[in-house]
Design a protein around this motif. Structure first.
Motif, PDB file in Angstrom:
ATOM      1  N   ASP A 147     -13.063  -8.844 -14.828  1.00  0.00           N
ATOM      2  CA  ASP A 147     -13.246  -9.680 -13.640  1.00  0.00           C
ATOM      3  C   ASP A 147     -14.692 -10.093 -13.417  1.00  0.00           C
ATOM      4  N   LEU A 148     -15.525 -10.016 -14.466  1.00  0.00           N
ATOM      5  CA  LEU A 148     -16.925 -10.405 -14.297  1.00  0.00           C
ATOM      6  C   LEU A 148     -17.059 -11.882 -13.960  1.00  0.00           C
ATOM      7  N   ALA A 149     -16.198 -12.722 -14.527  1.00  0.00           N
ATOM      8  CA  ALA A 149     -16.265 -14.154 -14.215  1.00  0.00           C
ATOM      9  C   ALA A 149     -16.034 -14.382 -12.725  1.00  0.00           C
ATOM     10  N   ALA A 150     -15.053 -13.668 -12.144  1.00  0.00           N
ATOM     11  CA  ALA A 150     -14.778 -13.826 -10.715  1.00  0.00           C
ATOM     12  C   ALA A 150     -15.928 -13.290  -9.871  1.00  0.00           C
ATOM     13  N   LEU A 151     -16.514 -12.175 -10.303  1.00  0.00           N
ATOM     14  CA  LEU A 151     -17.625 -11.589  -9.541  1.00  0.00           C
ATOM     15  C   LEU A 151     -18.841 -12.511  -9.520  1.00  0.00           C
TER      16      LEU A 151
END
Length: 370
Positions: free
Chosen positions: A171-175
């Motif tokens: 979920d790094l892209a969302a963060l």
């Protein structure tokens, strides 16, 4: 630039030498060696920019030689062999080859590989430091720390690589409020053609200077992520960025192990509860069996200061290790930042949790900005 060829096949050596000469590398006939001659000859050579090692027909002997050359020989090592055997490609990269050339398309592949290596050959540089974050179980908050650690390092170095290795749930892209077009699975599906240009196009850039390589967008594509692709992508990231932060999952699958074995620092992120402590202990035992040096591993407590948590002193006693860093509990600031897709070190830079993460970045920062 000086190049050597190590091969048991005269016809193959001739073809390789023609390409090297065409590309402007110095490779007289005296630079063509057999496997048996190589250690004796190259052990006395100081001026070596490139070694082209042909794996066939004696593959095991060639791999043993590659391992030895990687320890002492200057310059880069380029391996030539079949790409139909993915396990052989992976073994070769693990043994120390910088790149792998398909023997079935020798001239074109070799010329492309030399073009990719030209910057590294003419200006060899220390690889970027690789910092891996590993959580013993879900809910430890390692992804939040990974994103904010990368942003904090980018403040010092302007540019940082970030690898999301939580392939199923990353979920790094969302963060970071990013929308990747290409992912790690795309690179792995094109591993034999992967070069620096393809790698850079697979990254998505954050305004802070962090460049993210995202995990597969669809679960069906997770199976496409292979260790050899991860190894090549990690090597390219380390050649491109002064720091690379990798957010790992806790499966210890082989593609995760590629990064664990290369990591300069492993941050083991956990919470002070019984379940986390039990899993941290198991992780430490397993890392020890893998012969990963204990000095590379640092214990990081996240969400420190919650009620009813295990006292830090008792946790250290149970684990037999000191805790290196404590990141305080601040659910309000973290949740607000994560929900907005803005790292907390940017959204709330003065918050205690942000200052703590920035201190963590300082502790792993072994290089100063150029």
């Amino acid at each position: 630039m000086s190049a050597f060829i190590v091969s048991e096949k005269d016809s193959c050596s001739t073809r390789i030498r023609e390409v090297l000469t065409f590309c402007g590398l110095e490779c007289p006939s005296s630079h063509i060696l057999t496997l048996d001659d190589t250690m004796r000859r190259l052990g006395r050579e100081a001026d070596i920019d490139l070694i082209v090692l042909v794996l066939q027909p004696h593959v095991e002997d060639a791999l043993n030689l590659l391992t030895a050359l990687a320890r002492f020989a200057p310059g880069k090592i380029l391996a030539v062999g079949p790409t139909s055997d993915s396990k052989l490609v992976l073994r070769t990269l693990r043994c120390g080859a910088f790149d792998y050339v398909d023997a079935a398309d020798l001239e074109a592949e070799l010329e492309a590989a030399i073009a990719r290596l030209s910057d590294a050959i003419t200006a060899p540089a220390e690889p970027g430091k690789l910092v891996a974050l590993l959580s013993p179980n879900g809910g430890s908050g390692s992804s939040t720390i990974a994103a904010n650690l990368a942003v904090s390092l980018a403040k010092e170095h302007q540019t940082v690589g970030l690898l999301d290795m939580k392939l199923e749930v990353g979920d790094l892209a969302a963060l970071l409020d990013l929308r990747p077009t290409y992912t790690l699975s795309d690179l792995c599906q094109n591993v034999t053609r992967m070069d620096q240009v393809m790698f850079e196009r697979s990254l998505v850039k954050h305004a802070s200077g962090v460049h993210l390589l995202a995990p597969p967008q669809h679960l069906v594509d997770v199976a496409q992520v292979r260790p050899e692709g991860v190894a090549m992508a990690t090597a390219m990231a380390r050649s491109h960025f002064p720091y690379v932060v990798a957010d790992l999952d806790h499966t210890f699958r082989e593609e995760q192990m590629v990064i664990l074995r290369q990591a300069d620092i492993i941050l083991l992120v956990f919470r002070l509860d019984f379940t986390s402590l039990r899993n941290v202990h198991r992780n430490l035992e397993y890392l020890d069996k893998l012969e990963i040096p204990a000095e590379k591993i640092r214990l990081v407590v996240n969400r420190y200061g919650q009620s009813q948590e295990v006292p830090a002193a008792k946790a250290e006693e149970a684990l037999g290790r000191k805790i290196a860093h404590f990141i305080p509990e601040d659910a309000k600031a973290i949740n607000r930042a994560n929900n907005h897709g803005v790292p907390v070190v940017i959204e709330a830079a003065s918050a205690k949790v942000s200052k703590s993460i920035m201190q963590l970045a300082t502790s792993v920062n072994g290089r100063h900005r150029k």
